[in-house]
Design an enzyme around this catalytic site. Structure first.
Site, PDB file in Angstrom:
ATOM      1  N   TYR A  36       0.842  -1.205   0.000  1.00 25.20           N
ATOM      2  CA  TYR A  36       0.000   0.000   0.000  1.00 25.20           C
ATOM      3  C   TYR A  36       0.870   1.245   0.000  1.00 25.20           C
ATOM      4  O   TYR A  36       2.041   1.223   0.391  1.00 25.20           O
ATOM      5  CB  TYR A  36      -0.936   0.013   1.216  1.00 25.20           C
ATOM      6  CG  TYR A  36      -0.262   0.149   2.553  1.00 25.20           C
ATOM      7  CD1 TYR A  36      -0.037   1.398   3.126  1.00 25.20           C
ATOM      8  CD2 TYR A  36       0.145  -0.987   3.269  1.00 25.20           C
ATOM      9  CE1 TYR A  36       0.572   1.523   4.375  1.00 25.20           C
ATOM     10  CE2 TYR A  36       0.758  -0.867   4.502  1.00 25.20           C
ATOM     11  CZ  TYR A  36       0.961   0.385   5.056  1.00 25.20           C
ATOM     12  OH  TYR A  36       1.574   0.510   6.286  1.00 25.20           O
ATOM     13  N   CYS A  37       0.309   2.340  -0.478  1.00 22.80           N
ATOM     14  CA  CYS A  37       0.959   3.650  -0.455  1.00 22.80           C
ATOM     15  C   CYS A  37      -0.141   4.711  -0.381  1.00 22.80           C
ATOM     16  O   CYS A  37      -1.298   4.381  -0.110  1.00 22.80           O
ATOM     17  CB  CYS A  37       1.860   3.855  -1.672  1.00 22.80           C
ATOM     18  SG  CYS A  37       1.025   3.731  -3.257  1.00 22.80           S
ATOM     19  N   THR A  38       0.181   5.955  -0.636  1.00 23.78           N
ATOM     20  CA  THR A  38      -0.789   7.043  -0.446  1.00 23.78           C
ATOM     21  C   THR A  38      -1.962   6.952  -1.406  1.00 23.78           C
ATOM     22  O   THR A  38      -3.117   6.944  -0.987  1.00 23.78           O
ATOM     23  CB  THR A  38      -0.104   8.410  -0.628  1.00 23.78           C
ATOM     24  OG1 THR A  38       1.027   8.477   0.236  1.00 23.78           O
ATOM     25  CG2 THR A  38      -1.058   9.537  -0.295  1.00 23.78           C
TER      26      THR A  38
END
Length: 627
Positions: free
Chosen positions: A216-218
């Site tokens: 996951y990331c922003t």
């Protein structure tokens, strides 16, 4: 009807932020550049647009109604079919400095080679985006965490492989918010910037192999490339999944935070976005109390990475901020002050000088404190060095300046390559006769003559006196008067010739990452920095190092502060007094630059470039940002 009109009025007046990206082959980049310039300007949208042959990455802000109209216009292009447009309402920037740092004071539409450059290693080929991990919706991602892997197994995707979470963000982002669940191991690479991630993946491949990796990331774009890179490693790395739409979409789906604890760091003037939960994950760097607000923009004195410093600790005098990574890497040396004589937190624009920080950070600057090598099976590949054009002082030449900076070059040999050139104005040979101490000034008696011309190397200058005669004699002549430490004030001619000469140097010997100037060379470099926006097509560089410099007043000097990352090196007013260029004179040049992106190094060694600690350590820390 009244409610509809009220909502319309609200969208007309309310501010918003829009983020979207699209990986696709762009058939005509120039057409898309024209569209974004025309469309965004007509709708008064500000922010950044990056267009590459492999896609588009957009972060813009404006009125909600304008952003909605922009989405409608973009959707008319089949290229953007299936694009996830992330639109959110927000307040205006709390102050002008935050707006400027986050890139919301202007519109920047640029063409780049790649939508996201995954690594700064020039020989490391970016993975095929078509090999990216499988997208999981926010609901699917939540369900997988809730079932601790059971859902993936039941779908036959993981084959019963252990599940691990991988955070693809920078360490300062993870310090204020992250996914947590007791049943799943979470891996935090603790990287300064995205381009450090492939090296981390290489060195932790054993932890990833044979696992079902949940990334996951922003907003999702960083996971696209990173998941493809993991999968490219072959057998045992096939099971990679990514949160579609990133943390942003997850928090929209689960307003209470779900499995995400804390706040989601964003690269715009909102700074961070939280859930309805009041959990505070972060803590103050100095006192350790719970704190998660980056709005003060406090930065590490070494690598300039954002750090958390609470309001009470910000008021403390004489305190340096050293981030956790600099502490771990034991590269602190002497305390480093980023600007001026105090340690107050500063606001900083990105070191690439663009004035833009991405909502999804894909910046390439390497804010590292060492020069690591990337290893992948066939030996090592050293980091590409910074190429810096070195401009010598008055009555010097490339050869002599290379000799005078030999110690500097040795201390920075792992980081930079210095390129030396002679200035275009050749000077006559002048000498000052020695005199007997008992001889009256009116009866000067020559004790020693000059050396033979054939043993002397030519001397050059970037700036000359207004009455300079290029055809003047090239043999020795006696100086008209004793040495005048203020002679530089009279050397104001020949700028246009030197500027044209440097354009040719950049064309034939470039590109250059930076420019270093000493004394008159620093004055010339400073003047070029002031004109950088007008010279990008012919003279382009990222930063300047100005040593014992002074302000060059020309008829078309730029007004306002100079927006170019810079280091200003000069002797202090005490033991380091420079007898040729006074401290106040060099400080006057430094004050022409934006303080948020400049570094001042004062030393006690006179008219030289110091190479001892802590001065060289501070210079290295500055340079490492651009690798």
């Amino acid at each position: 009807m009244a409610e509809k009109n009220q909502n319309h009025a609200s969208s007309q007046s309310e501010d918003g932020i829009l983020l979207y990206y699209k990986y696709a082959e762009i058939p005509n980049v120039n057409d898309l550049v024209e569209f974004y310039n025309t469309n965004c300007k007509s709708l008064h949208l500000l922010g950044r647009v990056r267009i590459a042959p492999d896609g588009v990455n957009v972060t813009v802000g404006g009125k909600l109604a304008a952003l909605e109209k922009h989405i409608e216009d973009v959707k008319l292009n089949d290229l953007f079919e299936g694009t996830d447009f992330k639109l959110a309402s927000c307040d205006s920037p709390s102050n002008e400095k935050i707006a400027k740092e986050c890139g919301f004071t202007s519109l920047s539409v640029r063409v780049v080679k790649e939508l996201v450059t995954f690594s700064s290693q020039p020989l490391l080929e970016s993975p095929a985006i078509s090999n990216a991990g499988r997208h999981l919706s926010a609901a699917e991602f939540h369900s997988v965490l809730h079932g601790a892997g059971n859902n993936l197994e039941s779908e036959g995707q993981s084959g019963g492989k252990p599940l691990i979470l991988l955070d693809a963000r920078n360490v300062y982002e993870t310090r204020i918010g992250k996914f947590e669940t007791s049943n799943v191991e979470t891996l935090d690479p603790e990287i300064r910037q995205y381009s450090d991630l492939p090296s981390w993946i290489d060195s932790h491949a054993e932890q990833l192999q044979g696992k079902s990796v949940l990334m996951y990331c922003t907003g999702g774009i960083r996971c696209e490339m990173a998941s493809a890179y993991i999968r490219s490693k072959g057998h045992g790395f096939e099971n990679v999944f990514q949160l579609y739409g990133g943390i942003q979409r997850y928090l929209e789906q689960f307003p209470d935070g779900g499995f995400f604890k804390g706040k989601n760091f964003v690269f715009d003037h909102r700074i961070s976005v939280g859930s309805s939960s009041s959990d505070v994950v972060g803590s103050c760097l100095l006192c350790g109390l719970s704190f998660d607000d980056y709005s003060s923009r406090c930065r590490c004195s070494y690598c300039r990475m954002l750090v958390l410093v609470c309001g009470s600790c910000q008021k403390k005098d004489g305190v340096d901020y050293v981030c956790e990574l600099c502490k771990k890497q034991s590269k602190m040396g002497e305390p480093v002050q980023v600007i001026g004589s105090n340690s107050n937190p500063i606001d900083s624009t990105p070191v690439n000088g663009s004035g833009v920080v991405e909502l999804e950070s894909t910046m390439l600057c390497k804010n590292i404190t060492s020069a690591p090598e990337h290893s992948e099976g066939h030996g090592t590949r050293p980091i590409k060095k910074l190429r810096i054009l070195a401009l010598h002082g008055f009555r010097q030449n490339a050869s002599s300046f290379k000799g005078r900076t030999a110690s500097l070059a040795k201390k920075l040999k792992d980081l930079v390559e210095l390129v030396f050139v002679d200035a275009p104005h050749e000077l006559p040979f002048v000498y000052q006769p020695r005199t007997s101490e008992t001889t009256p000034c009116s009866e000067l008696k020559t004790q020693n003559g000059p050396p033979p011309l054939e043993k002397c190397k030519k001397k050059f200058a970037w700036l000359v006196a207004e009455d300079y005669n290029v055809s003047a004699r090239k043999d020795w002549k006696i100086a008209d008067q004793p040495f005048d430490p203020l002679q530089y004030r009279l050397q104001t001619g020949g700028f246009d010739v030197s500027l044209a000469y440097l354009k040719n140097v950049f064309s034939k010997l470039g590109p250059f990452d930076g420019i270093l100037g000493f004394s008159q060379g620093a004055a010339m470099a400073g003047s070029i920095c002031a004109r950088r926006g007008k010279l990008d097509d012919e003279i382009d560089f990222k930063f300047a190092i100005l040593c014992s410099g002074f302000v060059l007043e020309t008829k078309d000097s730029e007004l306002g502060l100079i927006n170019c990352p810079s280091v200003h090196v000069f002797g202090n007013g005490g033991q380091g007094k420079d007898r040729q260029i006074a401290r106040n004179t060099s400080m006057e040049l430094a004050n022409k630059f934006e303080k948020s992106s400049s570094l001042i190094i004062e030393h006690e060694s006179g008219h030289i470039i110091p190479t001892q600690s802590p001065h060289i350590d501070r210079l290295r820390a500055f340079l490492l940002q651009f690798l």
